[in-house]
Design an enzyme around this catalytic site. Structure first.
Site, PDB file in Angstrom:
ATOM      1  N   HIS A   8     -23.792 -17.533  -4.682  1.00 26.17           N
ATOM      2  CA  HIS A   8     -22.729 -16.586  -5.047  1.00 26.17           C
ATOM      3  C   HIS A   8     -23.276 -15.500  -5.979  1.00 26.17           C
ATOM      4  CE1 HIS A   8     -20.226 -20.399  -4.436  1.00 26.17           C
ATOM      5  NE2 HIS A   8     -19.722 -19.571  -3.550  1.00 26.17           N
ATOM      6  N   GLY A  66     -14.980 -20.140  -5.604  1.00 27.60           N
ATOM      7  CA  GLY A  66     -15.357 -20.766  -6.881  1.00 27.60           C
ATOM      8  C   GLY A  66     -16.417 -21.834  -6.690  1.00 27.60           C
ATOM      9  N   SER A 116     -24.698 -24.780  -1.497  1.00 24.45           N
ATOM     10  CA  SER A 116     -23.314 -24.825  -1.030  1.00 24.45           C
ATOM     11  C   SER A 116     -22.494 -25.550  -2.083  1.00 24.45           C
ATOM     12  CB  SER A 116     -23.233 -25.594   0.291  1.00 24.45           C
ATOM     13  OG  SER A 116     -21.901 -26.022   0.539  1.00 24.45           O
ATOM     14  N   LYS A 146     -25.403 -17.284   5.136  1.00 23.74           N
ATOM     15  CA  LYS A 146     -25.361 -18.738   5.268  1.00 23.74           C
ATOM     16  C   LYS A 146     -24.183 -19.119   6.173  1.00 23.74           C
ATOM     17  CE  LYS A 146     -24.314 -22.948   3.613  1.00 23.74           C
ATOM     18  NZ  LYS A 146     -22.952 -23.471   3.486  1.00 23.74           N
TER      19      LYS A 146
HETATM   20  P1  AMP Z   1     -17.575 -19.820  -0.600  1.00 28.65           P
HETATM   21  O1  AMP Z   1     -17.262 -19.855  -2.057  1.00 28.65           O
HETATM   22  O2  AMP Z   1     -18.276 -21.028  -0.099  1.00 28.65           O
HETATM   23  O3  AMP Z   1     -16.399 -19.395   0.242  1.00 28.65           O
HETATM   24  O4  AMP Z   1     -18.640 -18.662  -0.436  1.00 28.65           O
HETATM   25  C1  AMP Z   1     -18.390 -17.362  -0.904  1.00 28.65           C
HETATM   26  C2  AMP Z   1     -19.439 -16.436  -0.365  1.00 28.65           C
HETATM   27  O5  AMP Z   1     -20.728 -16.870  -0.806  1.00 28.65           O
HETATM   28  C3  AMP Z   1     -19.494 -16.417   1.168  1.00 28.65           C
HETATM   29  O6  AMP Z   1     -19.691 -15.085   1.603  1.00 28.65           O
HETATM   30  C4  AMP Z   1     -20.664 -17.289   1.470  1.00 28.65           C
HETATM   31  O7  AMP Z   1     -21.284 -16.982   2.701  1.00 28.65           O
HETATM   32  C5  AMP Z   1     -21.587 -16.977   0.305  1.00 28.65           C
HETATM   33  N1  AMP Z   1     -22.551 -18.059   0.128  1.00 28.65           N
HETATM   34  C6  AMP Z   1     -22.321 -19.392   0.168  1.00 28.65           C
HETATM   35  N2  AMP Z   1     -23.473 -20.090   0.006  1.00 28.65           N
HETATM   36  C7  AMP Z   1     -24.457 -19.168  -0.116  1.00 28.65           C
HETATM   37  C8  AMP Z   1     -25.876 -19.248  -0.285  1.00 28.65           C
HETATM   38  N3  AMP Z   1     -26.513 -20.423  -0.367  1.00 28.65           N
HETATM   39  N4  AMP Z   1     -26.570 -18.092  -0.374  1.00 28.65           N
HETATM   40  C9  AMP Z   1     -25.946 -16.887  -0.306  1.00 28.65           C
HETATM   41  N5  AMP Z   1     -24.612 -16.753  -0.147  1.00 28.65           N
HETATM   42  C10 AMP Z   1     -23.875 -17.869  -0.042  1.00 28.65           C
END
Ligand code: AMP
Length: 284
Positions: free
Chosen positions: A28, A22, A176, A140
């Site tokens: 995302h 989320g 992020s 990332k």
């Molecule tokens: P998270 O919600 O941080 O667990 O991320 C969910 C997914 O989104 C994971 O596969 C991350 O690697 C991806 N993700 C996070 N930040 C980025 C970004 N800046 N660009 C592309 N994908 C991302």
């Protein structure tokens, strides 16, 4: 969720899963866009997984923005949102974990003990529930994507793991969910990760291949930023994530840096232009 996924499978549809915690941003949404090009239905999950946070990490204050997340997903054309409660995912007596040996002990795993065990366990559960044809992850989090691909191979999963490039702010900062922790001064300082990666790129482009020399370039840039404290700055083999001596095969330049109290990670993927080429291609 299982019932919906079962139905889609029965109709021979190609299911795509995008797991997230989320606090959704354009990174995302880029995964969702890619999934939409290749799959229907596309399922996004939102689950802030308690098992991947250490006792002194930010589980309780991790940003939770469910209302705006579900609006974003709807606008992005996601077919299903799966947002279980921790008690549904980890019911009483939960005691089975997935661990990718070796790979999960280095770098992120070393700085965050137990983190990857939590990640691979929850991703395995999501893949079991949905049984998607494709699951989308961001480069990332390079080590995480690598671990998940290894898990899928080792456990004979029928899901293809797709790894997508990072989305960045115009000044290079990788998007992020944790960027919201940065105050204005820290947000400015946070560009040092990208600047350090770019310094490594420029050394590599000038012909430097020695990892120690590249690390020195990283540290020169990082140490000039008062608010930055380096956790690690490494050049590693893109398969094993072990340190390399020279860059002559696919490698990651990996950074984990505290900006104030916020820990940020980023990386640069480098590969030879062709198998025998001295020339390198850079992927930010
Ligand atoms: P998270 O919600 O941080 O667990 O991320 C969910 C997914 O989104 C994971 O596969 C991350 O690697 C991806 N993700 C996070 N930040 C980025 C970004 N800046 N660009 C592309 N994908 C991302």
């Amino acid at each position: 969720m299982k019932e919906q996924a079962r139905q889609a499978r029965a109709e021979s549809r190609v299911i795509g899963l995008v797991p997230t915690m989320g606090a959704l941003h354009a990174g995302h949404l880029s995964l969702i866009e890619r999934a939409r090009r290749e799959c229907s239905p596309v399922i996004a999950s939102i689950f802030v997984n308690p098992k991947q946070f250490g006792p002194n990490e930010d589980f309780s204050k991790y940003p939770r923005t469910f209302e705006s997340d579900s609006e974003k997903l709807e606008r992005a054309g996601v077919d299903f949102l799966f947002a279980p409660e921790p008690s549904e995912i980890y019911s009483g007596g939960f005691s089975t974990y997935v661990n990718v040996d070796g790979l999960s002990d280095r770098l992120e795993g070393r700085s965050r003990p137990g983190h990857f065990r939590g990640v691979t366990t929850v991703v395995m559960k999501l893949l079991q529930i949905v049984q998607p044809n494709f699951a989308y992850f961001g480069r990332k989090d390079a080590q995480q994507s690598r671990l998940i691909a290894q898990m899928a191979r080792d456990l004979n999963l029928d899901t293809e793991i797709v790894v997508c490039p990072p989305v960045r702010e115009p000044d290079g900062l990788a998007l992020s969910s944790r960027n919201v922790y940065l105050n204005a001064e820290e947000r400015q300082a946070a560009t040092v990760l990208y600047r350090a990666l770019d310094a490594a790129r420029s050394e590599l482009a000038a012909g430097v291949r020695d990892a120690l020399q590249l690390q020195a370039a990283l540290h020169r840039t990082l140490s000039a930023e008062r608010l930055a404290r380096v956790d690690y700055a490494e050049i590693v083999d893109a398969e094993s994530f072990k340190p390399v001596i020279r860059v002559n095969k696919p490698c990651y330049v990996l950074l984990a840096v505290f900006i104030g109290k916020t820990r940020l990670i980023d990386n640069l993927y480098v590969e030879p232009k062709s198998p025998d080429s001295e020339e390198l291609v850079f992927h930010f």
